[in-house]
Design a protein around this motif. Structure first.
Motif, mmCIF file in Angstrom:
data_model
loop_
_atom_site.group_PDB
_atom_site.id
_atom_site.type_symbol
_atom_site.label_atom_id
_atom_site.label_comp_id
_atom_site.label_asym_id
_atom_site.label_seq_id
_atom_site.Cartn_x
_atom_site.Cartn_y
_atom_site.Cartn_z
ATOM 1 N N PRO A 128 -39.045 80.374 -106.063
ATOM 2 C CA PRO A 128 -38.955 80.634 -104.560
ATOM 3 C C PRO A 128 -39.467 79.947 -103.750
ATOM 4 O O PRO A 128 -40.560 78.989 -104.054
ATOM 5 C CB PRO A 128 -39.657 82.136 -104.608
ATOM 6 N N TRP A 131 -34.909 80.893 -101.468
ATOM 7 C CA TRP A 131 -35.039 82.621 -101.434
ATOM 8 C C TRP A 131 -36.725 82.733 -101.568
ATOM 9 O O TRP A 131 -37.267 81.547 -101.680
ATOM 10 C CB TRP A 131 -34.465 83.232 -102.801
ATOM 11 N N ARG A 159 -40.176 85.274 -102.227
ATOM 12 C CA ARG A 159 -40.641 86.432 -103.082
ATOM 13 C C ARG A 159 -42.065 86.521 -102.457
ATOM 14 O O ARG A 159 -42.921 85.976 -102.069
ATOM 15 C CB ARG A 159 -40.772 85.866 -104.441
ATOM 16 N N THR A 174 -38.511 90.610 -102.738
ATOM 17 C CA THR A 174 -37.859 89.325 -102.676
ATOM 18 C C THR A 174 -36.432 89.234 -101.730
ATOM 19 O O THR A 174 -36.044 90.526 -101.597
ATOM 20 C CB THR A 174 -37.035 89.005 -104.085
ATOM 21 N N SER A 227 -32.850 87.147 -100.795
ATOM 22 C CA SER A 227 -32.077 86.016 -101.232
ATOM 23 C C SER A 227 -30.972 86.176 -100.386
ATOM 24 O O SER A 227 -30.452 87.295 -100.069
ATOM 25 C CB SER A 227 -31.826 85.799 -102.613
ATOM 26 N N MET A 258 -31.972 82.969 -107.494
ATOM 27 C CA MET A 258 -33.330 83.146 -108.343
ATOM 28 C C MET A 258 -32.844 82.393 -109.602
ATOM 29 O O MET A 258 -33.787 82.133 -110.557
ATOM 30 C CB MET A 258 -34.014 84.300 -108.431
#
Length: 340
Positions: free
Chosen positions: A101, A255, A257, A246, A248, A96
């Motif tokens: 995202p 990633w 969200r 989230t 990742s 992030m």
């Protein structure tokens, strides 16, 4: 260690007695290692920095005048060693920090090897309390992912000052001496560091949430996550996640969200196409964590990742999956799932 024993060992160590030096250092090794990790964001880098710091301390011991405690002197040497490493290697990142995202699952995402990624920290044996009444953060709170990730956005000297004051309870005057600077410079660096940390670290430490959950609640969150992943149960997984969750997976750059995006990813990849999963509960960074073992083709379950879970109430608000067998090895955990 009693004062006389400490004095005797210090005298012996100055004459080149390895065993005496080890006795001086060993009670402080764990907290010094955690200090290195907080500054550097990597267990491997912390290992190297602490080894280098202790070598420097051993070589400089004949010049140690005893104007401070051995602990303060070792923090001086260790902090300077870490700042040299920061200057040489830069900061570590999470996905992030690099991009926005992704909404849709990225199939075939490849590791971004040119990035220095933040890594997880094995916190077993770490004390929960603060080192000093003047410290603002508890020891476990100060290795939480959000805090360590935020530290990486600070210049090295600001990281060091913040940690020495807020985690270890040193005074501005002590830090000025430790870092060969002025008290005014220390206070200025501390003010700037506090401002950024307050912006980036969410209110409410994981330690408070975990304490409120209790043993049964913590175990329930972990078991539900492991069960959902192993069964490929999307419904059970989504029920466990907050709306703004989230996910990742460093060193993968993409990633996700929000429940919709996270479940889009989960359904497309880990819950369906990766293979079969097995898990073991652990802790990392003062937080709940799960070790994932993957069998893509019906063979042995091999270590795949350490998943650090951030919880909100009884749900998971963040999953950080640190991919790589090396992380599991650093935790001293089996690299092949121990079948009963």
């Amino acid at each position: 260690m009693r004062t006389q024993e400490l004095t005797d060992d210090l005298a012996l160590a100055r004459t080149g007695d390895d065993a005496a030096f080890t006795r001086l250092v060993e009670p402080l090794r764990r907290e010094l290692h955690a200090h290195c990790y907080r500054i550097l964001g990597s267990t491997h880098d912390a290992d190297d920095a602490l080894q280098e710091a202790l070598l420097r301390a051993w070589r400089a011991l004949p010049r140690f005048e005893g104007r401070s405690s051995v602990r303060t002197w070792l923090y001086r040497v260790t902090t300077r060693t870490c700042l040299d490493a920061v200057a040489a290697r830069g900061r570590r990142a999470l996905p992030m920090d690099l991009a926005s995202p992704s909404h849709d699952a990225v199939v075939g995402d490849t590791p971004l090897t040119e990035v220095a990624w933040l890594g997880p920290y094995p916190d077993e044996g770490m004390e929960g309390g603060a080192s000093s009444p003047a410290a603002r953060y508890e020891q476990r709170e100060a290795v939480e992912l959000a805090f360590v990730a935020a530290l990486q956005h600070l210049p090295g000297n600001q990281r060091a000052v913040l940690l020495l004051v807020e985690v270890l309870g040193f005074s501005a005057r002590e830090i000025a001496d430790l870092m060969d600077t002025t008290t005014a410079s220390v206070n200025s660096a501390l003010q700037r560091a506090r401002r950024l940390i307050d912006q980036k670290v969410p209110a409410g430490a994981q330690q408070e949430t975990l304490q409120q959950l209790g043993d049964v609640g913590r175990r329930d969150v972990v078991e539900r996550f492991m069960s959902a992943m192993e069964a490929g149960d999307a419904g059970a997984l989504v029920a466990l996640l907050t709306e703004d969750v989230t996910w990742s997976m460093p060193p993968l750059p993409h990633w996700y969200r929000g429940q919709e995006a996270v479940m889009n990813f989960a359904r497309a990849i880990p819950l369906s196409t990766c293979g079969q999963w097995r898990h073991l509960p652990t802790t990392a960074n003062g937080q709940l964590a799960v070790v994932s073992y993957l069998s893509p083709d019906g063979g042995p379950f091999e270590a795949w990742s350490i998943n650090v879970l951030t919880v909100s109430g009884e749900q998971i608000s963040e999953v950080t999956s640190f991919l790589g067998r090396e992380h599991v090895e650093a935790f001293g955990l089996p690299v092949t799932y121990p079948e009963e």
